[in-house]
Design an enzyme around this catalytic site. Structure first.
Site, PDB file in Angstrom:
ATOM      1  CG  ASP A 148     -15.415   7.258  70.521  1.00  0.00           C
ATOM      2  OD1 ASP A 148     -14.764   6.312  70.945  1.00  0.00           O
ATOM      3  OD2 ASP A 148     -15.603   8.350  71.181  1.00  0.00           O
ATOM      4  CD  GLU A 184     -11.930   3.908  69.356  1.00  0.00           C
ATOM      5  OE1 GLU A 184     -11.316   4.375  70.544  1.00  0.00           O
ATOM      6  OE2 GLU A 184     -12.177   4.745  68.678  1.00  0.00           O
ATOM      7  CG  ASP A 227     -17.047  12.448  72.707  1.00  0.00           C
ATOM      8  OD1 ASP A 227     -16.325  11.402  73.251  1.00  0.00           O
ATOM      9  OD2 ASP A 227     -17.106  13.541  73.148  1.00  0.00           O
TER      10      ASP A 227
END
Length: 201
Positions: free
Chosen positions: A36, A95, A167
């Site tokens: 991420d 992502e 996160d």
């Protein structure tokens, strides 16, 4: 994880044995690193997909110091390189960047994402890319789920003893999304679970 040379990598939870010590059949087990990306905090999560089962390996965050952009990107690149060297993933899931109302924030996030992808490419690893909507839909069953729902679902799916940070949870969710069907890995077994209002029950 080693903290030498002032490393800013923070591991969370219990780390499983390295691939070199694993007794898993390499033909039936795939290790996935989910990322991420973020300029300030980049989350990472590692899991093994063995058949239709997912096994948690490690997760954590990479925090960059205040300073010039090139140095912060270097921290992301080098730190993810350390994660890859330590956990030996077979594939990487990252992502995608969404278009923010603030163009400057979107640009900075895109550069952090580029550093993350470069870390994977330098290790000759295939990279799968997923939007936040795809990740949430795959993990929660609701593409507009909030962060708390993602955290709880990740904890439940991976049978974690505690709730991962936002996160790290997003990174693990990206890895789970990849395991659902990214690069032909097949569908994740969710028999025995049902979703109600975006929550696994």
């Amino acid at each position: 994880m080693s903290q030498d040379r002032g490393s800013r990598i923070e591991d969370q939870g219990k780390t499983a044995a390295l691939r070199s010590d694993s007794v898993l059949n390499p033909q039936s087990s795939i290790r996935i690193l989910g990322i991420d990306p973020g300029l300030r905090i980049t989350g990472f999560g590692v899991l093994d997909k063995e058949g239709q089962q997912l096994h948690y390996v490690a997760s954590g965050c990479i925090k960059t110091p205040d300073g010039e952009l090139p140095e912060r990107l270097k921290v992301i690149l080098n730190s993810l390189g350390e994660v890859i060297a330590l956990h030996h993933p077979d594939q990487v899931a990252v992502e995608k960047v969404f278009v923010n109302v603030n163009p400057q924030s979107t640009l900075l996030l895109g550069q952090a994402r580029g550093a993350a992808i470069c870390a994977a490419v330098l290790a000759n690893l295939p990279v799968g890319e997923y939007t936040a909507l795809q990740v949430k839909q795959a993990v929660v069953g609701n593409g507009h789920a909030d962060k708390e729902q993602v955290q709880l679902m990740v904890q439940r799916l991976l049978k974690l003893s505690g709730t991962p940070s936002p996160d790290a949870a997003d990174a693990l969710a990206c890895a789970i999304c990849h395991a659902h069907g990214g690069l032909g890995l097949g569908a994740l077994q969710t028999r025995g679970f049902s979703v109600k209002k975006g929550r696994l029950i």
